[in-house]
Motif scaffolding. Sequence first.
Motif, PDB file in Angstrom:
ATOM      1  N   ARG A 197       0.831  -1.214   0.000  1.00  0.00           N
ATOM      2  CA  ARG A 197       0.000   0.000   0.000  1.00  0.00           C
ATOM      3  C   ARG A 197       0.857   1.252   0.000  1.00  0.00           C
ATOM      4  NH1 ARG A 197      -0.375   3.602   3.426  1.00  0.00           N
ATOM      5  NH2 ARG A 197       0.684   2.370   5.035  1.00  0.00           N
ATOM      6  N   ALA A 198       1.854   1.277   0.869  1.00  0.00           N
ATOM      7  CA  ALA A 198       2.724   2.451   0.961  1.00  0.00           C
ATOM      8  C   ALA A 198       3.529   2.645  -0.314  1.00  0.00           C
ATOM      9  CB  ALA A 198       3.650   2.319   2.166  1.00  0.00           C
ATOM     10  N   ALA A 199       4.040   1.550  -0.867  1.00  0.00           N
ATOM     11  CA  ALA A 199       4.835   1.639  -2.092  1.00  0.00           C
ATOM     12  C   ALA A 199       4.007   2.170  -3.260  1.00  0.00           C
ATOM     13  CB  ALA A 199       5.419   0.272  -2.436  1.00  0.00           C
ATOM     14  N   LEU A 200       2.710   1.884  -3.252  1.00  0.00           N
ATOM     15  CA  LEU A 200       1.821   2.383  -4.302  1.00  0.00           C
ATOM     16  C   LEU A 200       1.504   3.861  -4.134  1.00  0.00           C
ATOM     17  CD1 LEU A 200      -0.699  -0.602  -4.396  1.00  0.00           C
ATOM     18  CD2 LEU A 200       0.796   0.081  -6.284  1.00  0.00           C
ATOM     19  N   GLY A 201       1.908   4.435  -3.004  1.00  0.00           N
ATOM     20  CA  GLY A 201       1.604   5.833  -2.732  1.00  0.00           C
ATOM     21  C   GLY A 201       0.203   6.033  -2.203  1.00  0.00           C
ATOM     22  N   GLU A 202      -0.422   4.963  -1.701  1.00  0.00           N
ATOM     23  CA  GLU A 202      -1.785   5.031  -1.194  1.00  0.00           C
ATOM     24  C   GLU A 202      -1.764   5.261   0.320  1.00  0.00           C
ATOM     25  OE1 GLU A 202      -4.594   4.712  -3.123  1.00  0.00           O
ATOM     26  OE2 GLU A 202      -3.321   4.588  -4.903  1.00  0.00           O
ATOM     27  N   LYS A 203      -2.507   6.247   0.779  1.00  0.00           N
ATOM     28  CA  LYS A 203      -2.601   6.485   2.220  1.00  0.00           C
ATOM     29  C   LYS A 203      -3.456   5.427   2.900  1.00  0.00           C
ATOM     30  CE  LYS A 203      -1.817  11.487   2.118  1.00  0.00           C
ATOM     31  NZ  LYS A 203      -2.369  12.817   2.478  1.00  0.00           N
ATOM     32  N   LYS A 204      -4.440   4.898   2.159  1.00  0.00           N
ATOM     33  CA  LYS A 204      -5.311   3.875   2.716  1.00  0.00           C
ATOM     34  C   LYS A 204      -5.518   2.769   1.686  1.00  0.00           C
ATOM     35  CE  LYS A 204      -7.580   6.585   6.267  1.00  0.00           C
ATOM     36  NZ  LYS A 204      -8.819   6.709   7.075  1.00  0.00           N
ATOM     37  N   LEU A 205      -5.895   1.604   2.187  1.00  0.00           N
ATOM     38  CA  LEU A 205      -5.990   0.401   1.368  1.00  0.00           C
ATOM     39  C   LEU A 205      -7.401   0.184   0.843  1.00  0.00           C
ATOM     40  CD1 LEU A 205      -4.522  -2.367   0.541  1.00  0.00           C
ATOM     41  CD2 LEU A 205      -5.692  -3.315   2.552  1.00  0.00           C
ATOM     42  N   ASN A 206      -7.491  -0.123  -0.448  1.00  0.00           N
ATOM     43  CA  ASN A 206      -8.706  -0.666  -1.059  1.00  0.00           C
ATOM     44  C   ASN A 206      -8.403  -2.126  -1.378  1.00  0.00           C
ATOM     45  OD1 ASN A 206     -10.114   2.006  -1.371  1.00  0.00           O
ATOM     46  ND2 ASN A 206      -8.348   2.392  -2.693  1.00  0.00           N
ATOM     47  N   TYR A 207      -9.242  -3.030  -0.914  1.00  0.00           N
ATOM     48  CA  TYR A 207      -8.865  -4.440  -0.943  1.00  0.00           C
ATOM     49  C   TYR A 207     -10.060  -5.336  -1.231  1.00  0.00           C
ATOM     50  CZ  TYR A 207      -7.241  -8.990   0.895  1.00  0.00           C
ATOM     51  OH  TYR A 207      -6.911 -10.315   1.059  1.00  0.00           O
ATOM     52  N   LEU A 208      -9.813  -6.340  -2.072  1.00  0.00           N
ATOM     53  CA  LEU A 208     -10.775  -7.404  -2.339  1.00  0.00           C
ATOM     54  C   LEU A 208     -10.095  -8.730  -2.058  1.00  0.00           C
ATOM     55  CD1 LEU A 208     -13.369  -8.690  -3.521  1.00  0.00           C
ATOM     56  CD2 LEU A 208     -12.349  -8.394  -5.811  1.00  0.00           C
ATOM     57  N   GLY A 209     -10.626  -9.474  -1.093  1.00  0.00           N
ATOM     58  CA  GLY A 209     -10.061 -10.773  -0.739  1.00  0.00           C
ATOM     59  C   GLY A 209     -11.115 -11.850  -0.838  1.00  0.00           C
ATOM     60  N   VAL A 210     -10.740 -12.982  -1.424  1.00  0.00           N
ATOM     61  CA  VAL A 210     -11.642 -14.109  -1.607  1.00  0.00           C
ATOM     62  C   VAL A 210     -11.072 -15.314  -0.868  1.00  0.00           C
ATOM     63  CG1 VAL A 210     -12.786 -15.611  -3.299  1.00  0.00           C
ATOM     64  CG2 VAL A 210     -12.319 -13.212  -3.864  1.00  0.00           C
ATOM     65  N   SER A 211     -11.926 -16.090  -0.209  1.00  0.00           N
ATOM     66  CA  SER A 211     -11.526 -17.329   0.461  1.00  0.00           C
ATOM     67  C   SER A 211     -10.472 -17.033   1.532  1.00  0.00           C
ATOM     68  CB  SER A 211     -11.040 -18.338  -0.579  1.00  0.00           C
ATOM     69  OG  SER A 211     -10.912 -19.620  -0.024  1.00  0.00           O
ATOM     70  N   TYR A 212      -9.305 -17.664   1.473  1.00  0.00           N
ATOM     71  CA  TYR A 212      -8.257 -17.328   2.441  1.00  0.00           C
ATOM     72  C   TYR A 212      -7.971 -15.828   2.439  1.00  0.00           C
ATOM     73  CZ  TYR A 212      -3.545 -16.468   4.143  1.00  0.00           C
ATOM     74  OH  TYR A 212      -2.456 -15.923   4.779  1.00  0.00           O
ATOM     75  N   GLY A 213      -8.155 -15.176   1.298  1.00  0.00           N
ATOM     76  CA  GLY A 213      -7.955 -13.731   1.230  1.00  0.00           C
ATOM     77  C   GLY A 213      -8.853 -12.961   2.181  1.00  0.00           C
ATOM     78  N   THR A 214      -9.958 -13.583   2.631  1.00  0.00           N
ATOM     79  CA  THR A 214     -10.816 -12.933   3.628  1.00  0.00           C
ATOM     80  C   THR A 214     -10.154 -12.955   5.001  1.00  0.00           C
ATOM     81  OG1 THR A 214     -12.049 -14.963   4.203  1.00  0.00           O
ATOM     82  CG2 THR A 214     -12.862 -13.665   2.347  1.00  0.00           C
TER      83      THR A 214
END
Length: 530
Positions: A197-214
């Motif tokens: 997230r930080a490397a992308l220059g994003e102050k906050k995270l937008n995230y989609l997680g499926v299965s274990y990703g939840t």
Amino acid sequence: MATPAAASDSRSYGIPEAVGVQLAAARAAHTGIDWKACPADWGFEAPIQCGWVKVPLDYTKPFGKTIDIAVDRIGSTGTPQERQGALIYNPGGPGGSGMRFPRRVTTKSPLWVNTSKAYDFVGFDPRGVGHSAPISCIDPQEFVKVPKADPVPDSVADKNAQRKLAAEYADGCKERSGEMLPQMTTPNTARDLDVIRAALGEKKLNYLGVSYGTYLGGVYATLFPTHVRRMIVDSVVNPDQDNIWYEANLGQDVAFQGRWNDWQDWVAKNDAVFHIGDTRAKVQAQYETLRAKAKANPIGGLVGPAELIGFFQSAPYYDSSWVPVAQTFSAYLAGNTQALVDAIAPDMADTKANATAENGNAVYTAVECADAKWPTSWAKWDRDNTALHQKYPFLTWSNAWMNLPCATWRAKQSTPIEVGAKRGLPPVLIVQSERDAATPYEGAVSMHKRLAGSRLITEQNAGSHGVTSLVNPCINTRVDTYLLTGKVDAKDVTCGPHATPVAPVPAAAKSLAKTPASDLPALEELPAVR
């Protein structure tokens, strides 16, 4: 004055992980990502770009050894005014790669057209996966070699043989990937996600997680609640500490049996097409006959009972597999044995695919074994799985052998963190089908209770895994609205099911007996979720 990279080991040891991740994120924010055309052998065409993010192997030693996390992206397709940042994806596993996520834009997937106007789509290989310091536990060609022993034991000798294989696999993980194993935890992957997230220059995270990703999303929300902007968790792992991971796998056995029964009922309903059996009992009898034949004499010399379970379990996982699995089974019963062999047996010459499969299994094992302390008593494993198998025989023993290396794991095993966030977390959108086999419904309820302000969308009378990838306007519109505006319903929502798979017309199904195997419908590429 020494630079941080040159700091002495004594200064980098004993730092709390919370401080270590802050330091790593600050470095990543300063460095950014050097986006370039993806390496040719990665298989991602322009305009998808690839890059790397450095993270500490051990967050208590942020100035010690680092590993490179592979990332890729495709830019948002809308106007500059429409852009809302980056949306990062994890498909599950543990052991799944999210690097195909930008392809949802290049293939113009209709479900993601609106979201892709607002977000860069970003995928990554979690630590240990693919191009991110990949780990291994066994030679890939040995891993995919078939036929394997029947997972359902007939004797104590059969059980002891499987126990031996599991212990040898655990030893192989230690020998081939020992340095990585203690650090292959979900909290560390969540910390990596914050560095990305930080490397992308994003102050906050937008995230989609499926299965274990939840579960990864739930752990991230616990560790970094104020860093979350938008989060969707789809097909949810029960994050209860007591459930991670031994009990979670026992729960899967029960749920898989239920969804296996659903598939058999559907096949029976469409007996005019498939000619397998017009009742669930008859379909099951045909399956048992097939298993017995494969055990006595592996089909094509390659397909035994273990391989059959691996193939047929895709039907309880995904509705999209219902038709092709039934067609292949039907073709076999009609005399096309090669159709079954071609659908199931690995291509031993495809060394890249075999290495990917072995790596995915190694990461699955390493993360689940590292995340929690597993029972070491074989008597407990034997007692629990013998009892379950009596009522839920479809997957129970196969699942047990897959996880048994954790009983003799030769690396540190952690205590799962208490997932939950009461303050600082924006509304999280939770999406779950009622009859999901891989992540039973109770997991979504538990996650919902733990994440303050979250909203639960239930897909009623449905059971496919990965709901946000299916066409269901009741869900699709809410996913779009949430990602584009942050708005959620005032209370939880129940949606009807997506469309049930449609069997082909009888004439088309009958012709499968004469169809070249290479022309049979192929199963969709399945993620490494378990």
